[in-house]
Design an enzyme around this catalytic site. Structure first.
Site, short mmCIF file in Angstrom:
data_model
loop_
_atom_site.label_atom_id
_atom_site.label_comp_id
_atom_site.label_asym_id
_atom_site.label_seq_id
_atom_site.Cartn_x
_atom_site.Cartn_y
_atom_site.Cartn_z
N TYR A 13 49.33 38.67 35.47
CA TYR A 13 48.59 37.81 36.43
C TYR A 13 47.36 36.63 35.83
O TYR A 13 47.40 35.68 36.28
CB TYR A 13 47.84 38.79 37.03
CG TYR A 13 47.12 37.55 38.71
CD1 TYR A 13 48.24 37.32 39.40
CD2 TYR A 13 45.88 37.60 38.83
CE1 TYR A 13 46.48 36.06 40.45
CE2 TYR A 13 44.73 37.47 39.70
CZ TYR A 13 45.88 36.36 40.35
OH TYR A 13 45.07 35.67 41.71
N ALA A 14 46.38 37.56 35.42
CA ALA A 14 45.49 36.90 34.63
C ALA A 14 46.04 35.91 33.40
O ALA A 14 45.53 34.77 33.78
CB ALA A 14 44.50 38.16 33.95
#
Length: 431
Positions: A242-243
């Site tokens: 996600y990051a």
């Protein structure tokens, strides 16, 4: 309906006469006697397969065209009415992810002050879609029309920009959550990378080009150990997929700013919470489990260190979003051609006061008047980070951002909404 393989073979094998089989065998042998003939047959089969796949692709595309849930005179009227500006020097804003948590609150705030707002959301099932549809109804009650569609649908985006000359885009649509990436990594690339590019392409081609404000994330700071996190800190050590997709988004938006003159503002949100929030967030499912008498799992870092988050109340985040839109500056491209430099900015939107997860649970216990059954577990390697802490001095300087809601006040408002929405008595029993 028979499969392609079934159609290429006899339906009643074994019923062919022997003498005819012998004849066919001889003809088959002659036909493939030379290498050149075999090559021609191979080309024929390749061409036949390609033709079939092309036809199938045409059928699929046509099917999507005729079954689209948007378009038509009535639909265009709803979009235009929703986009009407009702204040001097107001703006017309396309809000993606409008039926999401932050998207709903931002859309309501824009509409309330007289800006034109059109929402876009695909109502996916990452969490209960009924909550998203309830938010959609809330928006409709306040005059905001939400289009049911995907940001990867280039035709839909082109149509929206054709119907309304949006001055701004508030891009909040994304695949959220850190841990879900372990189950479905493709959804993050689809939404956070491919979807972002599709949207930027539509913005690039629009005339006039809108200013773009979009949701990055505090997760881009990853394994950075320097605190509080500042916009100038390194962001090249993501701890989760996600990051990584949000970091990729920052690089992608920079490219569109540099080449095409799009005005870009990225907002790094820090653990946003509040009414109408996301059920996958800890404060939300802690509340549910405590009320239902179920145990809650509280993760700890190495050496039994408590995890801490810079919990930011939704109203403070909304103020930051609107401040970013108001100060965005204009894009400088026309038809995708850049005429001069355009603004490129990144801001932290946090509360600046990290609170440990056990403290959060303690506040919820007081608000719910129920004792939690706590189960402490060492944090697994799922992409979570041990703490977040925002430095918001840049946002304060640029547009006066100043968070005003502490966690105790914010959770009190959230619990009140939760009890009402899910039908609980004040004593924690369902109505």
């Amino acid at each position: 309906m028979p499969s392609l393989e079934e159609e290429l073979f006899p339906s009643t094998p074994g019923k062919v006469k022997i003498d005819r089989t012998h004849t066919i065998h001889r003809q088959f042998h002659r036909c493939f006697a030379s290498t050149s003939t075999m090559f021609l047959w191979a080309l024929f089969l390749i061409a036949l397969t390609a033709s079939y796949l092309s036809f199938q692709s045409f059928v699929d595309t046509s099917s999507k065209y005729f079954t689209a849930s948007w378009g038509g005179i009535q639909w265009e009227k709803q979009v235009r009415n929703s986009a009407l500006i009702r204040r001097p020097a107001g703006m017309s804003v396309l809000v993606t992810g409008a039926a999401g948590f932050v998207g709903t609150h931002v859309s309501l705030a824009l509409q309330k002050r007289g800006d034109g707002v059109v929402g876009l959301d695909n109502f996916n099932s990452y969490y209960d879609p009924s909550l998203k549809h309830a938010r959609k109804k809330l928006l409709a009650d306040h005059g905001v029309f939400v289009v049911d569609g995907d940001i990867n649908d280039a035709r839909l985006l082109a149509k929206l920009f054709d119907v309304v000359a949006f001055s701004h885009v508030m891009h909040l649509a994304a695949q959220a959550g850190v841990r879900y990436a372990l189950e479905n990594p493709g959804s993050y690339v689809h939404s956070n990378v491919a979807g972002l590019v599709t949207l930027l392409e539509a913005c690039k081609a629009a005339d006039p080009q809108p200013a773009v404000v979009w949701a990055s994330s505090s997760s881009v700071y990853g394994l950075n150990s320097k605190t509080p996190f500042s916009e100038s800190d390194r962001t090249d050590q993501p701890a989760s997929l996600y990051a990584a997709t949000k970091k990729a988004g920052e690089e992608i938006t920079h490219t569109y700013n540099h080449i095409h003159g799009l005005s870009i503002t990225g907002l790094r949100f820090f653990t946003v919470y509040g009414p109408w929030g996301r059920p996958d967030m800890a404060y939300f499912f802690f509340t549910r489990n405590i009320l239902q008498g179920k145990p809650i799992t509280i993760y700890r870092g190495k050496d039994r260190v408590d995890l801490a988050r810079d919990f930011t109340y939704i109203d403070d985040v909304v103020k930051g979003c609107l401040g970013s839109l108001d100060t965005a500056g204009k894009s400088t491209g026309s038809g995708g051609k850049k005429r001069g430099p355009a603004p490129y900015r990144i801001f932290n939107l946090g509360n600046t006061s990290p609170v440990t997860v056990p403290e959060l649970v303690g506040i919820l216990e007081k608000q719910l008047k129920v004792k939690a059954k706590r189960n402490y577990v060492e944090m697994p390697g799922n992409g979570d980070v041990p703490f977040t802490h925002a430095n918001v001095s840049l946002a304060r300087r640029e547009f006066g951002y100043k968070p005003t809601t502490d966690l105790q006040t914010g959770l009190k408002k959230f619990v009140k909404w939760y009890m009402s929405y899910y039908g609980y008595h004040q004593h924690g029993k369902r109505v």
